[in-house]
Design a protein around this motif. Structure first.
Motif, short mmCIF file in Angstrom:
data_model
loop_
_atom_site.label_atom_id
_atom_site.label_comp_id
_atom_site.label_asym_id
_atom_site.label_seq_id
_atom_site.Cartn_x
_atom_site.Cartn_y
_atom_site.Cartn_z
N VAL A 1 61.90 44.85 44.74
CA VAL A 1 60.77 45.56 44.16
C VAL A 1 59.65 44.60 43.78
CG1 VAL A 1 62.22 47.43 43.27
CG2 VAL A 1 61.63 45.52 41.78
N ALA A 2 58.43 45.10 43.83
CA ALA A 2 57.25 44.38 43.32
C ALA A 2 56.48 45.40 42.49
CB ALA A 2 56.38 43.86 44.46
N ARG A 3 56.25 45.05 41.21
CA ARG A 3 55.56 45.99 40.31
C ARG A 3 54.58 45.23 39.42
NH1 ARG A 3 61.12 48.17 39.11
NH2 ARG A 3 61.40 49.75 40.71
N GLN A 4 53.46 45.87 39.19
CA GLN A 4 52.49 45.34 38.22
C GLN A 4 52.06 46.48 37.32
OE1 GLN A 4 49.73 44.00 41.29
NE2 GLN A 4 48.18 45.40 40.51
N GLY A 5 51.64 46.13 36.10
CA GLY A 5 51.22 47.15 35.16
C GLY A 5 50.75 46.53 33.86
N ASP A 6 50.36 47.40 32.95
CA ASP A 6 49.81 46.97 31.67
C ASP A 6 50.83 46.23 30.80
OD1 ASP A 6 47.42 48.11 32.45
OD2 ASP A 6 47.83 50.01 31.42
N ALA A 7 52.10 46.49 30.99
CA ALA A 7 53.13 45.84 30.17
C ALA A 7 53.22 44.34 30.45
CB ALA A 7 54.48 46.50 30.41
N LEU A 8 52.84 43.92 31.64
CA LEU A 8 52.85 42.50 32.02
C LEU A 8 51.48 42.14 32.57
CD1 LEU A 8 56.31 42.48 33.81
CD2 LEU A 8 55.80 41.43 31.61
N PRO A 9 50.47 42.07 31.71
CA PRO A 9 49.11 41.82 32.20
C PRO A 9 48.99 40.47 32.91
CG PRO A 9 49.20 41.66 29.79
CD PRO A 9 50.53 42.14 30.26
N GLY A 10 48.32 40.52 34.08
CA GLY A 10 48.11 39.30 34.84
C GLY A 10 49.33 38.78 35.56
N ASP B 1 50.28 44.14 46.00
CA ASP B 1 49.90 44.44 47.39
C ASP B 1 50.28 43.29 48.32
OD1 ASP B 1 48.77 46.91 46.63
OD2 ASP B 1 46.81 45.99 46.29
N ASP B 2 50.03 42.05 47.88
CA ASP B 2 50.35 40.88 48.70
C ASP B 2 51.86 40.74 48.90
OD1 ASP B 2 47.60 40.27 48.74
OD2 ASP B 2 47.78 39.05 46.92
N LEU B 3 52.62 40.95 47.82
CA LEU B 3 54.08 40.88 47.92
C LEU B 3 54.60 41.96 48.85
CD1 LEU B 3 54.76 40.20 44.15
CD2 LEU B 3 55.38 38.65 46.02
N ALA B 4 54.03 43.16 48.75
CA ALA B 4 54.46 44.26 49.62
C ALA B 4 54.23 43.91 51.09
CB ALA B 4 53.71 45.54 49.26
N ALA B 5 53.07 43.35 51.38
CA ALA B 5 52.76 42.98 52.76
C ALA B 5 53.71 41.88 53.27
CB ALA B 5 51.31 42.52 52.87
N LYS B 6 53.97 40.89 52.44
CA LYS B 6 54.80 39.76 52.86
C LYS B 6 56.26 40.15 53.04
CE LYS B 6 56.03 35.59 53.73
NZ LYS B 6 55.78 35.06 55.07
N TYR B 7 56.77 40.98 52.15
CA TYR B 7 58.21 41.28 52.15
C TYR B 7 58.53 42.71 52.61
CZ TYR B 7 58.26 36.88 49.65
OH TYR B 7 58.07 35.57 49.31
N ASP B 8 57.59 43.35 53.30
CA ASP B 8 57.80 44.65 53.92
C ASP B 8 58.27 45.71 52.91
OD1 ASP B 8 57.74 46.40 56.09
OD2 ASP B 8 59.88 46.10 56.50
N LEU B 9 57.55 45.80 51.79
CA LEU B 9 57.86 46.78 50.76
C LEU B 9 56.95 47.99 50.93
CD1 LEU B 9 58.01 44.30 47.73
CD2 LEU B 9 59.85 44.94 49.30
N THR C 1 51.65 50.33 37.11
CA THR C 1 50.49 50.99 37.68
C THR C 1 50.51 50.91 39.19
OG1 THR C 1 49.23 48.95 37.43
CG2 THR C 1 49.01 50.58 35.68
N LYS C 2 51.29 49.96 39.71
CA LYS C 2 51.43 49.81 41.16
C LYS C 2 52.83 49.28 41.42
CE LYS C 2 47.84 48.53 43.40
NZ LYS C 2 46.74 47.78 44.01
N GLY C 3 53.55 49.95 42.30
CA GLY C 3 54.90 49.51 42.60
C GLY C 3 55.26 49.72 44.06
N TYR C 4 56.05 48.78 44.56
CA TYR C 4 56.53 48.82 45.94
C TYR C 4 58.01 48.48 45.92
CZ TYR C 4 51.58 48.39 47.18
OH TYR C 4 50.22 48.58 47.30
N SER C 5 58.74 48.98 46.93
CA SER C 5 60.16 48.63 47.02
C SER C 5 60.65 48.75 48.45
CB SER C 5 60.98 49.54 46.10
OG SER C 5 60.93 50.87 46.55
#
Length: 172
Positions: free
Chosen positions: A151-160, A105-113, A125-129
């Motif tokens: 792109v900015a993505r987070q999910g279970d495959a890369l926890p934390g 969410d923070d990356l999306a806000a900063k980089y207009d994703l 689980t959450k992705g922006y582009s």
């Protein structure tokens, strides 16, 4: 005799300091390149990806056990705009950094994703582009039909962690 020793010691110290400064400057420049690449600066091409890959190879050995990607753990932490990372990420058509924390969410806000409409078959689980403008897209025919995105993505495959990357997506 004492003056000669002092002069040699001073000269050695100056040379050592300059060498250290140059090495630190080169390392800082490489670190800046990793964040630049993740933000598509320059836009993704095979040449830009190869240049970043070679910089990462010079600094670390990759972990290839995750998601079919190569992840390079850096000795030093890098950062930009309040985001921190110590890992560089390479996949078949993406280059980026793994940001500490779940910060999509923070990356999306900063980089207009903008929110993505797909979760990549559960990989995120959450992705922006954001698609790069037409003048920053690769020339037709060089990479096949497709587009380059930040792109900015987070999910279970890369926890934390959150992936911030420049990604080439082929048109099918």
């Amino acid at each position: 005799m004492q003056n000669a020793k002092l002069i040699r010691y001073t000269a050695f110290s100056v040379c050592a300091a300059l060498t250290t400064f140059q090495a630190e400057h080169a390392l800082a420049a490489a670190h800046d390149k990793f964040f630049d690449a993740a933000l598509c600066k320059p836009p993704y091409t095979m040449n830009s990806a190869t240049e970043i890959y070679e910089a990462a190879e010079a600094l670390a050995t990759p972990d290839t056990s995750s998601l079919g990607a190569a992840i390079y753990k850096l000795q030093d932490q890098i950062g930009r705009d309040g985001f921190k990372s110590s890992e560089v990420f390479f996949a078949s058509s993406a280059v980026g950094v793994l940001i500490e924390g779940e910060r999509a969410d923070d990356l999306a806000a900063k980089y207009d994703l903008k929110p993505e409409t797909s979760d990549l078959l559960g990989a995120s689980t959450k992705g922006y582009s954001r698609e790069l403008p037409a003048d920053q897209q690769p020339e037709p025919g060089l990479t096949g039909p497709g587009k380059v995105f930040v792109v900015a993505r987070q999910g279970d495959a890369l926890p934390g962690k959150t992936l911030l990357a420049c990604e080439f997506v082929q048109d099918f």
